[in-house]
Design a protein around this motif. Structure first.
Motif, PDB file in Angstrom:
ATOM      1  N   ARG A   1      -0.244   7.313  38.370  1.00 39.06           N
ATOM      2  CA  ARG A   1       0.389   6.530  37.309  1.00 39.06           C
ATOM      3  C   ARG A   1       1.166   7.443  36.377  1.00 39.06           C
ATOM      4  O   ARG A   1       0.638   8.396  35.826  1.00 39.06           O
ATOM      5  CB  ARG A   1      -0.662   5.782  36.507  1.00 39.06           C
ATOM      6  N   GLY A   2       2.441   7.147  36.228  1.00 41.15           N
ATOM      7  CA  GLY A   2       3.282   7.929  35.326  1.00 41.15           C
ATOM      8  C   GLY A   2       3.693   9.268  35.867  1.00 41.15           C
ATOM      9  O   GLY A   2       4.335  10.064  35.162  1.00 41.15           O
ATOM     10  N   GLY A   3       3.345   9.579  37.138  1.00 45.40           N
ATOM     11  CA  GLY A   3       3.716  10.853  37.728  1.00 45.40           C
ATOM     12  C   GLY A   3       5.120  10.825  38.310  1.00 45.40           C
ATOM     13  O   GLY A   3       5.830   9.811  38.227  1.00 45.40           O
TER      14      GLY A   3
ATOM     15  N   ALA B   1       5.258   7.808  44.711  1.00 40.11           N
ATOM     16  CA  ALA B   1       4.845   8.082  43.338  1.00 40.11           C
ATOM     17  C   ALA B   1       3.551   8.876  43.377  1.00 40.11           C
ATOM     18  O   ALA B   1       2.683   8.626  44.220  1.00 40.11           O
ATOM     19  CB  ALA B   1       4.667   6.794  42.535  1.00 40.11           C
TER      20      ALA B   1
ATOM     21  N   THR C   1      12.513  11.420  39.970  1.00 42.11           N
ATOM     22  CA  THR C   1      12.121  12.342  38.905  1.00 42.11           C
ATOM     23  C   THR C   1      11.424  13.495  39.599  1.00 42.11           C
ATOM     24  O   THR C   1      10.206  13.492  39.769  1.00 42.11           O
ATOM     25  CB  THR C   1      11.175  11.670  37.892  1.00 42.11           C
TER      26      THR C   1
ATOM     27  N   SER D   1       8.203  10.340  40.714  1.00 46.67           N
ATOM     28  CA  SER D   1       8.426   9.257  41.671  1.00 46.67           C
ATOM     29  C   SER D   1       9.842   9.334  42.211  1.00 46.67           C
ATOM     30  O   SER D   1      10.696  10.052  41.675  1.00 46.67           O
ATOM     31  CB  SER D   1       8.194   7.897  41.003  1.00 46.67           C
TER      32      SER D   1
END
Length: 234
Positions: free
Chosen positions: A137-139, A134, A198, A141
């Motif tokens: 945070r929120g990137g 990852a 993603t 992965s």
């Protein structure tokens, strides 16, 4: 024609390293979809009229410059790549993104290598290998779980997908090439148990047409310094 073995010797390597426990997950797309992701000067390479994009997680081990006895600690890296040719017909790789857990690799951004720092892991349970990563945070992965199988004799498509001997990058308005030398990958069949990703390097690519995977235990590599590609400035 893609060569099964190295196309050139790297007599004066800038870097020695071992690539361990590498898995290849390949998707086929229409050439038009992938060409949109490439810079001027590179053309998408195809096999059986398809362009391919590959996710390749692995562990970088024993990395060191020449004449330096001490190696850096091992670290995980994951590449998202596609297959290209430059104007004179030579083939190679174009990296859509490079995820890495070691800051030292960020220096390659100077020649346009798209390295991003993240938290990457490889774990084993029985005969299953799990790769995960990852980017903050929120990137972007991913999580890849594979079960390696028996050794396989590489098919022409396997050779085409795994035997590339230079990488292209673009930095400072220049298209660069970096030659690589290593023994051919000793491939094994692999069952893909789980895939979640993603991938930021595939914008605009619609659902792929097919997928395949394989693994390889190790390869020792020699990378040369980057030099300007023959097609010149962009």
């Amino acid at each position: 024609m893609v060569s099964y073995g190295p196309e050139q010797r790297v007599y004066f390597p800038a870097l020695h390293a071992d690539w361990l426990t590498q898995t290849f997950v390949h998707w086929a797309y229409s050439p038009e979809q992938v060409q949109r992701l490439l810079p001027e000067g590179l053309t998408v390479d195809t096999h059986d009229q398809w362009a391919w994009v590959s996710l390749t997680p692995f562990v970088m081990a024993r990395m060191r410059p020449p004449a330096v006895p001490a190696a850096l600690p091992s670290f995980a890296e994951t590449n998202l790549r596609t297959y290209v040719r430059e104007r004179d017909g030579r083939d190679g790789l174009w990296f859509l993104t490079l995820e890495v857990s070691s800051r030292v690799m960020l220096a390659a951004r100077a020649i346009g290598a798209p390295y991003h720092l993240g938290h990457l892991t490889l774990s084993r349970g029985g005969d299953v290998a799990t790769y995960a990563g990852a980017r903050g945070r929120g990137g972007p992965s991913y999580r890849v779980v594979v079960r390696p199988g028996k050794p396989v004799r590489p098919s022409p498509r396997d050779v085409w997908l795994t035997s590339r001997w230079r990488a292209f990058t673009r930095g400072c308005g220049v298209l660069w090439q970096t030659p690589v030398e290593h023994e051919p990958w000793p491939l094994r069949a692999a069952r893909l148990e789980e895939l979640q990703e993603t991938a930021p390097g595939r914008p605009g690519c619609r659902r792929p047409h097919r997928r395949r995977s394989c693994t390889s235990p190790t390869a020792s590599t020699r990378s040369a310094s980057a030099s300007r590609a023959r097609c010149g400035r962009q």
